[in-house]
Enzyme design. Sequence first.
Site, mmCIF file in Angstrom:
data_model
loop_
_atom_site.group_PDB
_atom_site.id
_atom_site.type_symbol
_atom_site.label_atom_id
_atom_site.label_comp_id
_atom_site.label_asym_id
_atom_site.label_seq_id
_atom_site.Cartn_x
_atom_site.Cartn_y
_atom_site.Cartn_z
ATOM 1 C CG ASP A 176 -5.341 2.494 0.615
ATOM 2 O OD1 ASP A 176 -6.256 1.676 0.431
ATOM 3 O OD2 ASP A 176 -4.281 2.204 1.206
ATOM 4 C CG MET A 219 -11.244 3.269 1.560
ATOM 5 S SD MET A 219 -10.016 3.230 2.883
ATOM 6 C CE MET A 219 -8.523 3.320 1.903
ATOM 7 C CG ASP A 237 -6.005 -2.555 3.369
ATOM 8 O OD1 ASP A 237 -4.991 -2.328 4.049
ATOM 9 O OD2 ASP A 237 -6.526 -1.694 2.613
ATOM 10 C CG HIS A 239 -9.257 0.120 -0.788
ATOM 11 N ND1 HIS A 239 -8.726 -0.096 0.458
ATOM 12 C CD2 HIS A 239 -10.607 0.088 -0.624
ATOM 13 C CE1 HIS A 239 -9.698 -0.255 1.341
ATOM 14 N NE2 HIS A 239 -10.843 -0.134 0.696
ATOM 15 C CB SER A 246 -0.902 0.014 1.233
ATOM 16 O OG SER A 246 -1.579 1.247 1.334
ATOM 17 C CG MET A 252 -8.354 7.341 1.860
ATOM 18 S SD MET A 252 -7.438 7.544 3.405
ATOM 19 C CE MET A 252 -6.633 5.948 3.523
ATOM 20 C CG HIS A 257 -3.901 -1.640 -1.712
ATOM 21 N ND1 HIS A 257 -4.955 -2.465 -2.077
ATOM 22 C CD2 HIS A 257 -4.389 -0.818 -0.750
ATOM 23 C CE1 HIS A 257 -6.023 -2.163 -1.357
ATOM 24 N NE2 HIS A 257 -5.698 -1.169 -0.543
ATOM 25 C CG MET A 280 -11.624 -2.576 5.004
ATOM 26 S SD MET A 280 -10.039 -2.099 4.272
ATOM 27 C CE MET A 280 -9.309 -1.082 5.570
#
Length: 222
Positions: free
Chosen positions: A34, A67, A174, A65, A7, A36, A32, A136
Amino acid sequence: MYILAPSVLAADFSKLGDEVRKVADAGAQYIHLDVMDGAFVPSISFGMPVIEKLRGCTDRVFDVHMMVEEPGRYIADMKRAGADLICVHQEACCHLDRTIHQIKECGLKAAVALNPATPVETLSCILSEADMFLIMSVNPGFGGQKFIPYTLDKIRKLRAMLNDAGLNTDIEVDGGVSASNVRSVLDAGANVIVAGSAVFKNDAAANTREFLEIFREYKTGK
């Protein structure tokens, strides 16, 4: 197949491209990413422009990913930025089935994530629709958190549900996964491991190789 997905949230952002190349060259199969939005989770990270720039650094699978609230709004843009796989949260999608098919219609793999307190039974209707499920093992939004032990039971339940349905779908985990606890995560039925701090702290290449060696030993029963 056991897959490591470092990540980049835990990487040094002042040299992000070099960090991604380092773990890719060491053998990490996925990267990965993320994303957000400050609404679904408290933090804001990065979006399409950063992913697009990183795309030129490696040909590894970009595991995005999301979010964010109602991620279906950004699927086409994420594809253009270089995503290969898009993971959306069950809790963030008003129409989850529609969002999964949006992702697939763009020619990408679709994954569905669950927060720690969301039961895996909520996935029962879409078990055959997704290419991967993400459990998660921390509450999303911040890196460096401790692994939540009860999420191992969720992994076991989900793997049993998939087995009962005759599916061999990937399960990604994760949050708080390290070289010291990853075997218990694999034992529970996961096969795609996201690691942030455990990879990028100190020597990212050496840490990547350590995870991959654990996977090799686990696969061969050593």
